[in-house]
Design a protein around this motif. Sequence first.
Motif, PDB file in Angstrom:
ATOM      1  N   LEU A   1      -8.385   6.466  -1.551  1.00 54.90           N
ATOM      2  CA  LEU A   1      -7.496   6.362  -0.392  1.00 54.90           C
ATOM      3  C   LEU A   1      -6.931   4.946  -0.288  1.00 54.90           C
ATOM      4  O   LEU A   1      -5.740   4.751  -0.019  1.00 54.90           O
ATOM      5  N   LEU A   2      -7.809   3.965  -0.537  1.00 53.81           N
ATOM      6  CA  LEU A   2      -7.359   2.562  -0.507  1.00 53.81           C
ATOM      7  C   LEU A   2      -6.236   2.351  -1.517  1.00 53.81           C
ATOM      8  O   LEU A   2      -5.215   1.725  -1.224  1.00 53.81           O
TER       9      LEU A   2
ATOM     10  N   VAL B   1      -3.000   3.847  -0.283  1.00 51.46           N
ATOM     11  CA  VAL B   1      -2.316   3.068   0.751  1.00 51.46           C
ATOM     12  C   VAL B   1      -1.681   1.825   0.149  1.00 51.46           C
ATOM     13  O   VAL B   1      -0.526   1.490   0.458  1.00 51.46           O
ATOM     14  N   THR B   2      -2.407   1.129  -0.753  1.00 47.91           N
ATOM     15  CA  THR B   2      -1.803  -0.073  -1.354  1.00 47.91           C
ATOM     16  C   THR B   2      -0.582   0.312  -2.185  1.00 47.91           C
ATOM     17  O   THR B   2       0.413  -0.404  -2.191  1.00 47.91           O
TER      18      THR B   2
ATOM     19  N   MET C   1       1.397   2.847  -1.612  1.00 42.53           N
ATOM     20  CA  MET C   1       2.485   3.154  -0.675  1.00 42.53           C
ATOM     21  C   MET C   1       3.096   1.871  -0.141  1.00 42.53           C
ATOM     22  O   MET C   1       4.312   1.770   0.042  1.00 42.53           O
ATOM     23  N   ILE C   2       2.252   0.869   0.101  1.00 42.86           N
ATOM     24  CA  ILE C   2       2.785  -0.420   0.571  1.00 42.86           C
ATOM     25  C   ILE C   2       3.747  -0.975  -0.464  1.00 42.86           C
ATOM     26  O   ILE C   2       4.830  -1.471  -0.144  1.00 42.86           O
TER      27      ILE C   2
ATOM     28  N   PHE D   1       7.013   0.781  -0.256  1.00 47.26           N
ATOM     29  CA  PHE D   1       7.842   0.371   0.876  1.00 47.26           C
ATOM     30  C   PHE D   1       8.327  -1.064   0.714  1.00 47.26           C
ATOM     31  O   PHE D   1       9.405  -1.413   1.197  1.00 47.26           O
ATOM     32  N   ASP D   2       7.533  -1.895   0.022  1.00 53.07           N
ATOM     33  CA  ASP D   2       8.010  -3.249  -0.277  1.00 53.07           C
ATOM     34  C   ASP D   2       9.250  -3.178  -1.150  1.00 53.07           C
ATOM     35  O   ASP D   2      10.233  -3.888  -0.924  1.00 53.07           O
TER      36      ASP D   2
ATOM     37  N   LEU E   1       0.865   0.333   7.230  1.00 52.89           N
ATOM     38  CA  LEU E   1      -0.098   0.708   6.200  1.00 52.89           C
ATOM     39  C   LEU E   1      -1.142  -0.384   5.975  1.00 52.89           C
ATOM     40  O   LEU E   1      -2.275  -0.100   5.614  1.00 52.89           O
TER      41      LEU E   1
ATOM     42  N   LEU F   1     -10.088   0.092   5.484  1.00 50.84           N
ATOM     43  CA  LEU F   1     -10.848   0.586   4.333  1.00 50.84           C
ATOM     44  C   LEU F   1     -11.578  -0.563   3.643  1.00 50.84           C
ATOM     45  O   LEU F   1     -12.734  -0.422   3.231  1.00 50.84           O
TER      46      LEU F   1
END
Lengths: 175, 455
Positions: A103-104, A107-108, A110-111, A114-115, B408, B415
């Motif tokens: 999951l981590l 999310v990274t 996805m960041i 978006f960046d 995010l 986490l």
Amino acid sequence: MVLVIEAINALREFLDTGGQVLLAIGLLIFVMWLLILERFMYVFGGYRTYKKQLTADWFNRAERNSWNAEQIREAIISRAGMQLNQNISYINVMVALCPLLGLLGTVTGMIEVFDVMAITGSGSARSMASGVSKATIPTMAGMVGALSGVFAATFLQRKAKREVELLEDKLVLDH
Amino acid sequence: MKLIKQFSKVAIIAASVAMSSAAMADEPMNLDALLKTLEQGQVAQTKENKAREAEFKAKESEQLSMLKSLEQNRNAKLQDSERLETQFEENEIKLSNLSDTLSKRMGSLKELFGVLQQVSGDSSNKFMTSVVSAEIHGRSDEMSELAQKMGSTTRLASIEDIEKVWFELQREMTEQGKVKRFTADVIVNGGEKQAKEVVRVGAFNLIADGKYLNYNSATGTLSELTRQPVSRYTATAGELQNATSGLTDFALDPTGGSILGLLVQAPTTEEQIHQGDTVGYVIIGVGLVALLIALERFFALMLMGMKINRQLKDSTARDDNPLGRVMKVKDQYPNVAYDTLELKLSEAILREMPKITRNLTLIKIISVVAPLLGLLGTVTGMINTFQAITLFGTGDPKLMAGGISQALITTVLGLVVAIPTVFLYTILNTRSKNLLLILQEQSAGIIAERSEKGA
């Protein structure tokens, strides 16, 4: 030799596309399987001789009926249980951590996507691809790690419980 | 007011009286005398007029001759204009004939010039952005000049010009396959210019001192990238710079520097953490608390475990560890029944339990709360994003993307705190459980073994 280099390159490429979280997941799965292997070796190797010694010690006792004998039996079984259950909680927690790390990574990743969007201001799929692969590959790796560990962990837990029960049956008290 | 009006009336009347009295004063002049003077004056005037008339008559012929010459002049000019007009028309015809022949003779050449214009325009743009221009200057200007020349109809390209285009294209192609060293002024991070040895890798990258450079095509200057890529890549740049012959690995940017340029805009880890804002700081604070508690517990449990291990080997009960204190119960009640002793033992164990399991639940709570806090940050970030959308619309993905990456990052922080905390909790929990097991199930056993040995 060439095959080894190729394999290393492929692995490195895989880690590059998955990002740094993938490295952490890989490390975690590696340690988890080391522990699982150690457990298997103990359950099917070291524990057998230990059990034999324990039962021999018990039956070598002069009397197996007093309060003392009962307490000593309890202590022997508890000691064997401690030996059998060693590291199993670590294996369990690692199984739980695998999806969390995945999951981590998601999310990274996805960041990063978006960046890229924030910098280029466009939804160009090509420029976002690296972020998306960083988001998906760790999730997959985490799932694979957790699934591979879950069976082994459950098996070991059940095995430990059974072995303790078997030992309890074996160390009979004289009445 | 009335007074002033009356006064002015009086003044006017007085003035008119004075004037009439002055006319009365001229009256004495003789009328005959006046007539005479008039007559004399008339005579003098006619004389003068006659003289003037004579003068005009004398000049008349002169005027006529002037008029004639002017008329002649005009006629000459008219003739001139007519002649020029016909010449102009003739020239026009000649010109159109000539341009006809020109286009006829140019034929396929015209197409060639069109292509030439296009190619030189394109390559002007290409040379402008190519890193090869950092070494070879002025190619782009030459090409754009040629393109302009081809665009105008009056000028033709010489064979030299055409060959120049070919040569420059060929040179760009050849340079793409080369790794070259040259000295150039480089703007380092401090902002000052330094002459440095620059290595150019084809048309892809420029490096100096093991660092990647950025070529600014507008000003034609070289500058060090303020943010270099990861050390694995910069190391290859250093290797390449130091290499004298043979092959070396090199990480190149196939886009010719635009990917590396974007690197500068990507936020660093520290900047990303600050994007998390209040919720992010709260998560980090909670994580630090968990870490401190875990450290304290870790050392406390380690000490306790060491003491219990020593107690296991020692037959006399000590006061400094839980097992010793439990075992002392036996010494305190040497002659009680077994079931009473068991009750006393479990009571002593219950007394020791809080010391062993203290604060562990707090760590567990933090490991659960941290991802929840991360979720909270995500939701607040999303709310901000949607507020931005209601204000500015969805037209600009940049505006939304900033808010989303903010949202995010709190999840990541949650986490990042939760994962090690879960791990720490498991380690500490296993330790304390083992210690409790020793106390609960073995203390009685140990006491029994000792009493048997003593017996």
